[in-house]
Design a protein around this motif. Sequence first.
Motif, PDB file in Angstrom:
ATOM      1  N   LEU A 169     -71.002 -69.045  55.637  1.00 52.41           N
ATOM      2  CA  LEU A 169     -70.760 -69.181  56.901  1.00 52.41           C
ATOM      3  C   LEU A 169     -69.519 -68.671  57.389  1.00 52.41           C
ATOM      4  O   LEU A 169     -69.360 -67.948  58.634  1.00 52.41           O
ATOM      5  N   MET A 170     -68.401 -69.556  56.862  1.00 56.57           N
ATOM      6  CA  MET A 170     -67.167 -68.989  57.422  1.00 56.57           C
ATOM      7  C   MET A 170     -66.923 -67.515  57.072  1.00 56.57           C
ATOM      8  O   MET A 170     -66.242 -66.766  57.692  1.00 56.57           O
ATOM      9  N   LYS A 171     -67.568 -67.055  56.065  1.00 54.72           N
ATOM     10  CA  LYS A 171     -67.388 -65.513  55.752  1.00 54.72           C
ATOM     11  C   LYS A 171     -67.999 -64.668  56.875  1.00 54.72           C
ATOM     12  O   LYS A 171     -67.478 -63.471  56.880  1.00 54.72           O
ATOM     13  N   THR A 172     -69.003 -65.122  57.518  1.00 53.47           N
ATOM     14  CA  THR A 172     -69.649 -64.347  58.627  1.00 53.47           C
ATOM     15  C   THR A 172     -68.710 -64.390  59.875  1.00 53.47           C
ATOM     16  O   THR A 172     -68.889 -63.459  60.629  1.00 53.47           O
ATOM     17  N   GLN A 173     -67.854 -65.373  59.859  1.00 57.35           N
ATOM     18  CA  GLN A 173     -66.899 -65.378  60.901  1.00 57.35           C
ATOM     19  C   GLN A 173     -67.537 -65.808  62.263  1.00 57.35           C
ATOM     20  O   GLN A 173     -67.006 -65.556  63.313  1.00 57.35           O
ATOM     21  N   LYS A 174     -68.955 -66.422  62.221  1.00 56.24           N
ATOM     22  CA  LYS A 174     -69.668 -66.857  63.406  1.00 56.24           C
ATOM     23  C   LYS A 174     -68.918 -68.222  64.039  1.00 56.24           C
ATOM     24  O   LYS A 174     -69.796 -68.485  64.891  1.00 56.24           O
ATOM     25  N   VAL A 175     -68.203 -68.924  63.308  1.00 58.41           N
ATOM     26  CA  VAL A 175     -67.889 -70.244  63.826  1.00 58.41           C
ATOM     27  C   VAL A 175     -66.412 -70.405  63.978  1.00 58.41           C
ATOM     28  O   VAL A 175     -65.796 -69.713  63.116  1.00 58.41           O
ATOM     29  N   ASP A 176     -65.973 -71.242  64.944  1.00 59.52           N
ATOM     30  CA  ASP A 176     -64.804 -71.485  65.077  1.00 59.52           C
ATOM     31  C   ASP A 176     -64.121 -72.683  64.320  1.00 59.52           C
ATOM     32  O   ASP A 176     -63.033 -72.776  63.923  1.00 59.52           O
ATOM     33  N   ILE A 177     -65.042 -73.860  64.604  1.00 55.14           N
ATOM     34  CA  ILE A 177     -64.524 -74.973  64.023  1.00 55.14           C
ATOM     35  C   ILE A 177     -65.675 -75.683  63.284  1.00 55.14           C
ATOM     36  O   ILE A 177     -67.010 -75.670  63.703  1.00 55.14           O
ATOM     37  N   LEU A 178     -65.518 -75.925  62.086  1.00 53.15           N
ATOM     38  CA  LEU A 178     -66.452 -76.821  61.209  1.00 53.15           C
ATOM     39  C   LEU A 178     -66.202 -78.384  61.601  1.00 53.15           C
ATOM     40  O   LEU A 178     -65.232 -78.957  61.239  1.00 53.15           O
ATOM     41  N   VAL A 179     -67.251 -78.991  61.624  1.00 56.70           N
ATOM     42  CA  VAL A 179     -67.177 -80.313  62.109  1.00 56.70           C
ATOM     43  C   VAL A 179     -67.540 -81.362  61.473  1.00 56.70           C
ATOM     44  O   VAL A 179     -68.557 -81.013  60.414  1.00 56.70           O
ATOM     45  N   HIS A 180     -67.505 -82.468  61.290  1.00 57.56           N
ATOM     46  CA  HIS A 180     -67.587 -83.708  60.638  1.00 57.56           C
ATOM     47  C   HIS A 180     -68.107 -83.209  59.270  1.00 57.56           C
ATOM     48  O   HIS A 180     -69.229 -83.643  58.632  1.00 57.56           O
ATOM     49  N   LEU A 181     -67.165 -82.684  58.490  1.00 57.02           N
ATOM     50  CA  LEU A 181     -67.435 -82.221  57.072  1.00 57.02           C
ATOM     51  C   LEU A 181     -67.235 -83.398  56.020  1.00 57.02           C
ATOM     52  O   LEU A 181     -67.637 -83.295  54.891  1.00 57.02           O
ATOM     53  N   GLY A 182     -66.728 -84.351  56.392  1.00 54.44           N
ATOM     54  CA  GLY A 182     -66.515 -85.528  55.809  1.00 54.44           C
ATOM     55  C   GLY A 182     -67.781 -86.423  55.559  1.00 54.44           C
ATOM     56  O   GLY A 182     -67.608 -87.422  54.658  1.00 54.44           O
ATOM     57  N   ASN A 183     -68.757 -86.081  55.904  1.00 55.11           N
ATOM     58  CA  ASN A 183     -69.969 -86.943  56.034  1.00 55.11           C
ATOM     59  C   ASN A 183     -70.544 -86.896  54.320  1.00 55.11           C
ATOM     60  O   ASN A 183     -70.802 -85.965  53.874  1.00 55.11           O
ATOM     61  N   PRO A 184     -70.533 -87.829  53.894  1.00 56.32           N
ATOM     62  CA  PRO A 184     -70.895 -88.190  52.236  1.00 56.32           C
ATOM     63  C   PRO A 184     -72.471 -87.738  52.402  1.00 56.32           C
ATOM     64  O   PRO A 184     -72.838 -87.389  51.067  1.00 56.32           O
ATOM     65  N   GLU A 185     -73.244 -87.837  53.307  1.00 57.19           N
ATOM     66  CA  GLU A 185     -74.774 -87.184  53.011  1.00 57.19           C
ATOM     67  C   GLU A 185     -74.625 -86.013  52.892  1.00 57.19           C
ATOM     68  O   GLU A 185     -75.876 -85.385  52.235  1.00 57.19           O
ATOM     69  N   PHE A 186     -73.628 -85.157  53.041  1.00 55.98           N
ATOM     70  CA  PHE A 186     -73.795 -83.566  52.793  1.00 55.98           C
ATOM     71  C   PHE A 186     -72.286 -83.286  51.742  1.00 55.98           C
ATOM     72  O   PHE A 186     -71.375 -82.726  52.426  1.00 55.98           O
ATOM     73  N   PRO A 187     -72.380 -83.728  50.663  1.00 53.45           N
ATOM     74  CA  PRO A 187     -71.124 -83.648  49.774  1.00 53.45           C
ATOM     75  C   PRO A 187     -70.800 -82.008  49.580  1.00 53.45           C
ATOM     76  O   PRO A 187     -71.593 -81.186  49.551  1.00 53.45           O
TER      77      PRO A 187
END
Length: 260
Positions: free
Chosen positions: A123-141
């Motif tokens: 996703l980051m490499k597509t450059q479509k997103v400005d901010i990645l949110v709540h990546l600390g969620n343990p349900e999605f390691p």
Amino acid sequence: MDYKIDLHVHSNTNPHVFSTIKENAEYAAEIGMKVIAITNHGPALEDTPHWWHLLNVRIVPDYINGVRILKGVEANIVGENGELDINQKIYEQMEIILAGFHGNHLYYKNKDKEKNTKAVINLMKTQKVDILVHLGNPEFPIDYRKVAKTAKECNIAIELNNSSLNGTRIGSEKTCRELAKYAKEFGCFICINSDSHYCTQIGHTPLAREIAEEIDYPKNLILNFSEEILYKFLDERKILRPKKITDNYIATYYPAMKKD
């Protein structure tokens, strides 16, 4: 310090939220906020209304009671190649695009760190997103080091989500600290947001601020620190964002969204 910018605010168009945009703006003005972003969920979540709501957020005034209202979306990551659950019409008009993982029928909660890491990095490499949110969620390691390194390379910000640390996503304290340390190591932009679902949560981010303060995160890399930092970042993001979303992943599930 209390930041006067909050870039992750929901309104009650999402049924699990309890304040209108007007109520959010009025409360934000009351406590001296300068900027809030209205970032309702993308259509992959069950409680999200018709996608036309996101399309029509453009009618909201730029300023309400002196508070700058950024029009945005909290899109869902729905595929390993970085697909999001928004179409071209929504994408091209948004002033700020947040994206993250939410368990839904397109992308289930799982323990596959490799799959989740691949989805975020692509996703980051597509450059479509400005901010990645709540990546600390343990349900999605995810692999926090790899994600932070790529965020720096792509000039994409990483969120410290106060709601996650306040019990919304159990177990996020340890993972958010780990992510923040890698973000500092690579010199990433971060933002400290409330993820407000009721107006009095806006600007209230003590737990997320505590993590940033503990590791002495550079103020010039915190988007909430000043309007100058925020607007410069968003201007840079406008240049980096592609003009068109090239995948039609979501159209498989929402045929009407093909009409862009």
